[in-house]
Design a protein around this motif. Structure first.
Motif, PDB file in Angstrom:
ATOM      1  N   ASP A  17      11.000   2.262   7.080  1.00  0.00           N
ATOM      2  CA  ASP A  17      10.385   1.517   8.173  1.00  0.00           C
ATOM      3  C   ASP A  17      11.416   0.538   8.767  1.00  0.00           C
ATOM      4  O   ASP A  17      12.598   0.595   8.446  1.00  0.00           O
ATOM      5  N   ASP A  41      -0.072  -5.294   5.817  1.00  0.00           N
ATOM      6  CA  ASP A  41       0.142  -3.863   5.694  1.00  0.00           C
ATOM      7  C   ASP A  41       0.026  -3.270   7.083  1.00  0.00           C
ATOM      8  O   ASP A  41      -0.956  -3.488   7.764  1.00  0.00           O
ATOM      9  N   SER A  42       1.031  -2.539   7.523  1.00  0.00           N
ATOM     10  CA  SER A  42       1.005  -1.915   8.849  1.00  0.00           C
ATOM     11  C   SER A  42       0.909  -2.922   9.996  1.00  0.00           C
ATOM     12  O   SER A  42       0.505  -2.551  11.083  1.00  0.00           O
ATOM     13  N   GLU A 102      -3.607   7.122  11.419  1.00  0.00           N
ATOM     14  CA  GLU A 102      -3.027   7.102  10.066  1.00  0.00           C
ATOM     15  C   GLU A 102      -1.780   7.966  10.090  1.00  0.00           C
ATOM     16  O   GLU A 102      -1.862   9.180  10.295  1.00  0.00           O
ATOM     17  N   ALA A 103      -0.622   7.347   9.883  1.00  0.00           N
ATOM     18  CA  ALA A 103       0.615   8.124  10.001  1.00  0.00           C
ATOM     19  C   ALA A 103       0.577   9.334   9.069  1.00  0.00           C
ATOM     20  O   ALA A 103       0.858  10.459   9.472  1.00  0.00           O
ATOM     21  N   SER A 104       0.246   9.096   7.827  1.00  0.00           N
ATOM     22  CA  SER A 104       0.167  10.221   6.890  1.00  0.00           C
ATOM     23  C   SER A 104      -0.999  10.035   5.926  1.00  0.00           C
ATOM     24  O   SER A 104      -1.916  10.835   5.863  1.00  0.00           O
ATOM     25  N   GLY A 105      -0.932   8.947   5.178  1.00  0.00           N
ATOM     26  CA  GLY A 105      -1.818   8.812   4.035  1.00  0.00           C
ATOM     27  C   GLY A 105      -1.129   9.496   2.861  1.00  0.00           C
ATOM     28  O   GLY A 105      -0.387  10.474   3.034  1.00  0.00           O
ATOM     29  N   TYR A 137      -8.543   0.536  11.616  1.00  0.00           N
ATOM     30  CA  TYR A 137      -8.279   1.935  11.987  1.00  0.00           C
ATOM     31  C   TYR A 137      -8.670   2.923  10.895  1.00  0.00           C
ATOM     32  O   TYR A 137      -8.953   4.082  11.153  1.00  0.00           O
ATOM     33  N   LEU A 144       4.978   4.981  -1.798  1.00  0.00           N
ATOM     34  CA  LEU A 144       5.804   6.135  -1.428  1.00  0.00           C
ATOM     35  C   LEU A 144       7.234   5.929  -1.924  1.00  0.00           C
ATOM     36  O   LEU A 144       7.851   6.841  -2.474  1.00  0.00           O
ATOM     37  N   VAL A 176       6.201  10.827   9.049  1.00  0.00           N
ATOM     38  CA  VAL A 176       5.829  11.067   7.666  1.00  0.00           C
ATOM     39  C   VAL A 176       4.745  12.130   7.465  1.00  0.00           C
ATOM     40  O   VAL A 176       4.279  12.334   6.356  1.00  0.00           O
ATOM     41  N   GLY A 234       0.841  -1.195   0.000  1.00  0.00           N
ATOM     42  CA  GLY A 234       0.000   0.000   0.000  1.00  0.00           C
ATOM     43  C   GLY A 234       0.869   1.237   0.000  1.00  0.00           C
ATOM     44  O   GLY A 234       1.837   1.321  -0.766  1.00  0.00           O
ATOM     45  N   ASN A 279       5.055  13.313   3.764  1.00  0.00           N
ATOM     46  CA  ASN A 279       5.020  12.544   2.516  1.00  0.00           C
ATOM     47  C   ASN A 279       4.599  13.406   1.326  1.00  0.00           C
ATOM     48  O   ASN A 279       4.060  14.507   1.493  1.00  0.00           O
ATOM     49  N   HIS A 294       6.861   4.709   9.882  1.00  0.00           N
ATOM     50  CA  HIS A 294       5.622   4.912   9.115  1.00  0.00           C
ATOM     51  C   HIS A 294       4.365   4.515   9.881  1.00  0.00           C
ATOM     52  O   HIS A 294       3.350   4.219   9.262  1.00  0.00           O
ATOM     53  N   THR A 295       4.458   4.434  11.162  1.00  0.00           N
ATOM     54  CA  THR A 295       3.269   3.960  11.868  1.00  0.00           C
ATOM     55  C   THR A 295       3.129   4.626  13.225  1.00  0.00           C
ATOM     56  O   THR A 295       4.070   5.210  13.742  1.00  0.00           O
TER      57      THR A 295
HETATM   58  N1  CR6 Z   1       0.320   1.641   5.729  1.00  0.00           N
HETATM   59  C1  CR6 Z   1       1.010   4.375   6.898  1.00  0.00           C
HETATM   60  O1  CR6 Z   1       0.004   3.662   7.552  1.00  0.00           O
HETATM   61  C2  CR6 Z   1       1.561   6.203   5.287  1.00  0.00           C
HETATM   62  C3  CR6 Z   1       2.448   5.204   4.554  1.00  0.00           C
HETATM   63  C4  CR6 Z   1       3.631   5.884   3.904  1.00  0.00           C
HETATM   64  C5  CR6 Z   1       1.951   3.431   6.170  1.00  0.00           C
HETATM   65  C6  CR6 Z   1       0.426   5.456   5.980  1.00  0.00           C
HETATM   66  O2  CR6 Z   1      -0.314   6.377   6.747  1.00  0.00           O
HETATM   67  O3  CR6 Z   1       1.050   7.140   4.367  1.00  0.00           O
HETATM   68  O4  CR6 Z   1       2.934   4.191   5.444  1.00  0.00           O
HETATM   69  N2  CR6 Z   1       2.631   2.651   7.158  1.00  0.00           N
HETATM   70  O5  CR6 Z   1       4.329   6.660   4.821  1.00  0.00           O
HETATM   71  C7  CR6 Z   1       3.174   1.410   7.032  1.00  0.00           C
HETATM   72  O6  CR6 Z   1       3.124   0.753   6.017  1.00  0.00           O
HETATM   73  C8  CR6 Z   1       3.879   0.854   8.197  1.00  0.00           C
HETATM   74  C9  CR6 Z   1       1.189   2.479   5.233  1.00  0.00           C
HETATM   75  O7  CR6 Z   1       1.362   2.497   4.062  1.00  0.00           O
END
Ligand code: CR6
Length: 818
Positions: free
Chosen positions: A324, A274-275, A659-662, A558, A128, A439, A123, A468, A362-363
């Motif tokens: 990460d 993922d995450s 959500e760290a960034s999205g 989440y 990214l 991020v 994802g 990001n 990233h989390t």
């Molecule tokens: N799942 C974050 O949850 C962020 C991206 C890229 C994530 C998301 O909010 O935009 O990284 N984190 O920084 C992880 O994968 C650990 C993601 O893609």
């Protein structure tokens, strides 16, 4: 006069055509008449590579011979998407390609579609990494992306007749893949297992038990209009022992090739979580495999032919970014290489190592930070475990000089105590690198204040933020050619493609009704295109005269797909019960896209629910034309490129602080969608930039969430308090979406009512209330589009070029090649 800065084609249409013919003949072995679009795709790709080859050589030479520090982006995932059109764009050959292919009797789109997208990521994190290497090359910064060429990418998602997710293997290499160049002559040996012996002189020697051959597969990463081509080097695992001769002589053929199979398993498959971390031995093997090969590769590249290189200069040659925790085993690996292979003392090695690495977290979910059992590391990498323990001991000693707080020191242990000690990779990364970044602004604050609080107390200067970004080349220019043309028209230049803040120049045009109408026409045309695409690819019947409301991202509790589906069910229930007159309902088409990790039970059940809501609602004459739900399966980069430009309203509704960034949020805003969202991740910064009046904000803040947790959260209270919420949940329970079966969703309902870990129910009322603002605005198309245009104008900050510039200034301290 429009200023055109797009790269000039190095080739005429005639030359391009001749080259395609040549490739068809000598590489594919077909005549143009026999050729299929897939043949033309392979031939065209080889032609593009041909024209990029000199720039690729030159970039590598300038990097090795010059003194600009390179960036090594270490990432277990690169979610690249299709390559051909991107390479054509960046190299300036789109028009020549289109004309050449048409001249040969093919449709360019068919040729583009023949490419199988490499889906070597889950994802946001993987995508990214792909945006970042595009930006590095476009900015002319020498860089390597280092990762794994998995033979199977993220699974192909299908839905069965009950609407359940089915995972199918994604063997993307089944067809000819013209982009990767396998370089057998630059392979590296990667060792595993065995034991450590102390030699007579006191030094240590790792005597491994088995090894695999890491073979690089190189991909060109052409910069946009920079004349530079960087390298994405993805390692693939090959066996050294083609087969075991002893076994073979006993004529046990199948067992003889077993070791080969085991070794090659290392790069076989991308873990689909993922995450969430995957505490599997094979996963650690993968991580060590690519990181060890990459470190040795960098030494080979930057100290060519040198037996005794001066590696104290290593941090001036390359800086490694740890994407990460997945590549964090690189820290003890570089220590080991420096000490055991090159004879440096501990302190020198530590100095080199800490100056070489930086870590991006990233989390925010604490459970998502990787932790490996020391026992497992010891079995697989015994020497590394020793080094990690020594790093831990030294680190604790250093902490003792900085604080008297024993409890704090204890909390910061890299290796935990007890019977079953664990190695915390995020802590190892923080201790073993120069910088740690989050991020998005909010995420970086929370990292400092919560997740890595003890570390930021003691090492405040290590911590920084880099918000990001996404590449405008793929996600605006390629995905949305109509909007791109309009932006260029509005700004009088196409320079925005390399300087996205120029979009700000569109702001005054939001006052110009004629321009806003053109903008609206672009969106409408994109919606019609998407409807045609969805019909062709999925058999869906989307009505482009309804609002397109999209929620695409991984399926995670989440992220709260549940909130969206419950609100939709509530609306449906309103109409069914006659509480709302169907004539007053604003027609909406809700589009979901999401893969769930194969073992994630509630996430998979949510997918099943969404599919069944879609089935019921789409077939109910009572809501016909008013409410439609579609769930195109197998959401991937290609689908994103079609769907994002066609979206009116984007959902970013995660629980605040999760959500760290999205990065989807950025892609939608840049393509002129409005966002409904919480104050989470980069939403906060998007809203700040586009203006609060141009963003649909709802829901609890981080502080409110924390407070509610502390007070004791009880979801059932919310169920009782909001009759619409109650009606929606009851409808899920009563079998409406399961052919009368009341048990189908019972676990999901039970979770909502008793746990609801991400407080979906608590935000439900606010979320449904904001819908009337959304609908009121949508009923005034000019005003809606004015605001959507202001989103585009003010989102230039979210270019990955800006992210990379921030990394260069704050973390990497390097820049473009001279
Ligand atoms: N799942 C974050 O949850 C962020 C991206 C890229 C994530 C998301 O909010 O935009 O990284 N984190 O920084 C992880 O994968 C650990 C993601 O893609």
């Amino acid at each position: 006069m429009t200023e055109i800065t797009a790269p000039k084609s190095p080739v005429t249409t005639e030359e391009f055509t001749d080259r395609i013919r040549e490739q068809l003949k000598y590489a594919q072995g077909v005549t143009p008449e026999q050729a299929t679009p897939a043949d033309v795709y392979v031939a065209s790709s080889l032609v593009v590579r041909h024209y990029l080859q000199d720039a690729w050589f030159k970039t590598q030479q300038d990097m090795v011979n010059g003194n600009t520090k390179a960036v090594g982006y270490l990432s277990a995932e690169f979610l690249m998407g299709k390559q051909l059109r991107n390479a054509l764009l960046n190299a300036g050959m789109i028009d020549q390609f289109d004309a050449a292919v048409e001249g040969l009797g093919f449709k360019p789109q068919d040729v583009i579609d023949a490419e199988y997208e490499p889906a070597l990521g889950n994802g946001g994190l993987g995508r990214l990494a792909a945006c970042f290497i595009d930006s590095l090359a476009s900015l002319g910064v020498p860089a390597f992306g280092y990762g794994i060429q998995y033979r199977y990418g993220i699974f192909k998602q299908e839905f069965d007749k009950d609407g359940k997710q089915v995972e199918k293997p994604e063997y993307w290499l089944a067809n000819e893949e013209p982009w990767g160049h396998t370089d057998y002559n630059r392979s590296q040996r990667v060792n595993f297992g065995g034991k450590v012996v102390t030699k007579a002189d006191g030094s240590k020697e790792w005597q491994p038990e088995w090894s695999v051959r890491a073979v690089p597969v190189d991909y060109m990463v052409p910069g946009y209009a920079s004349g530079r081509v960087n390298t994405l080097r993805l390692w693939t695992a090959k066996s050294y022992d083609e087969f075991d001769l002893a076994t073979f002589n006993k004529s046990d053929y199948l067992n003889a090739v077993k070791p080969k199979v085991k070794a090659e398993d290392i790069s076989k498959i991308l873990y689909p979580e993922d995450s969430t971390p995957q505490g599997k031995a094979l996963r650690l093997e993968q991580q060590y495999f690519f990181v060890s090969a990459s470190i040795h590769d960098a030494i080979r590249v930057f100290y060519p032919g040198q037996d005794k290189p001066d590696l104290t200069t290593f941090p001036d040659k390359i800086t490694f970014q740890l994407n990460d925790t997945h590549p964090v085993i690189g820290i003890p690996e570089l220590m080991r290489v420096l000490i055991d292979e090159y004879g440096y003392d501990w302190n020198t090695a530590w100095d080199i190592t800490t100056r070489t690495f930086n870590y991006t977290c990233h989390t925010l979910l604490p459970e998502a930070l990787e932790v490996w059992p020391a026992k497992l590391i010891g079995e697989l990498l015994p020497r590394h475990l020793e080094i990690i323990k020594a790093i831990n001991t030294n680190f604790l000693a250093e902490l003792a000089t900085k604080t008297r707080d024993k409890a704090k020191i204890d909390r910061m242990r890299i290796v935990t105590e007890g019977d079953n000690p664990q190695v915390r990779m995020a802590y190892l990364a923080t201790a073993g690198g120069s910088h740690v970044n989050g991020v998005a602004a909010l995420h970086s604050e929370l990292l400092k204040d919560v997740t890595l609080r003890d570390f930021s107390d003691i090492y405040p200067d290590k911590f920084t933020n880099v918000t990001n970004g996404v590449t405008p080349r793929r996600f605006i220019r390629l995905a949305n050619p109509r909007l791109s043309a309009l932006i260029t028209e509005g700004l009088g230049t196409d320079r925005w493609l390399s300087d996205l803040e120029l979009l700000k120049g569109l702001e005054p045009l939001a006052k110009d009704d004629e321009f806003v109408k053109k903008f609206a026409a672009v969106k409408q045309a994109n919606k019609e295109d998407f409807a045609a695409y969805a019909k062709r690819e999925y058999g869906f019947e989307l009505d482009p005269n309804t609002m397109f409301n999209t929620m695409v991202k991984r399926l995670h509790e989440y992220k709260r797909q549940s909130l969206k589906i419950l609100a939709l069910i509530a609306k449906y229930a309103d109409i069914k019960s006659g509480k709302v007159n169907v004539d007053d309902v604003l027609p909406r088409t809700v589009i979901f896209g999401a893969k769930a990790a194969p073992g994630y039970y509630l996430a998979k059940m949510t997918i099943q629910l969404i599919n069944n809501v879609a089935r019921v609602v789409n077939n109910d004459p009572d809501v016909k034309g008013k409410l439609n739900v579609y769930f195109p399966w197998n959401y991937n980069v290609r689908l994103a490129q079609h769907l994002i430009p066609a979206t009116d309203l984007d959902e970013q509704i995660s629980q605040a602080g999760k959500e760290a960034s999205g990065t989807g949020n950025m892609k939608f805003a840049l393509n002129g969608a409005m966002t409904v969202g919480t104050l989470d991740g980069a939403n906060v910064e998007i809203r700040e930039r586009v203006g609060a009046e141009n963003f649909f904000l709802f829901g609890m803040t981080v502080d409110e969430v924390d407070k509610l947790y502390e007070e004791g959260y009880s979801p059932a209270k919310y169920y009782e308090a909001d009759p619409r919420l109650k009606a929606a949940i009851d409808m899920v329970s009563d079998g409406t979406f399961s052919n009368g079966d009341r048990n189908t969703y019972a676990p999901l309902v039970a979770d909502w009512l008793t746990k609801d870990w991400f407080m979906t129910l608590a935000d439900f009322t606010a979320y449904t209330e904001i819908q009337s603002d959304i609908e009121a605005l949508y009923r005034q198309p000019l005003e809606w589009n004015r605001k959507a245009l202001l989103n585009v104008a003010n989102s230039g900050y979210f270019s990955s070029d800006r992210s990379i510039t921030d990394y260069l200034e704050r973390i990497w301290h390097t820049g473009p090649l001279a």
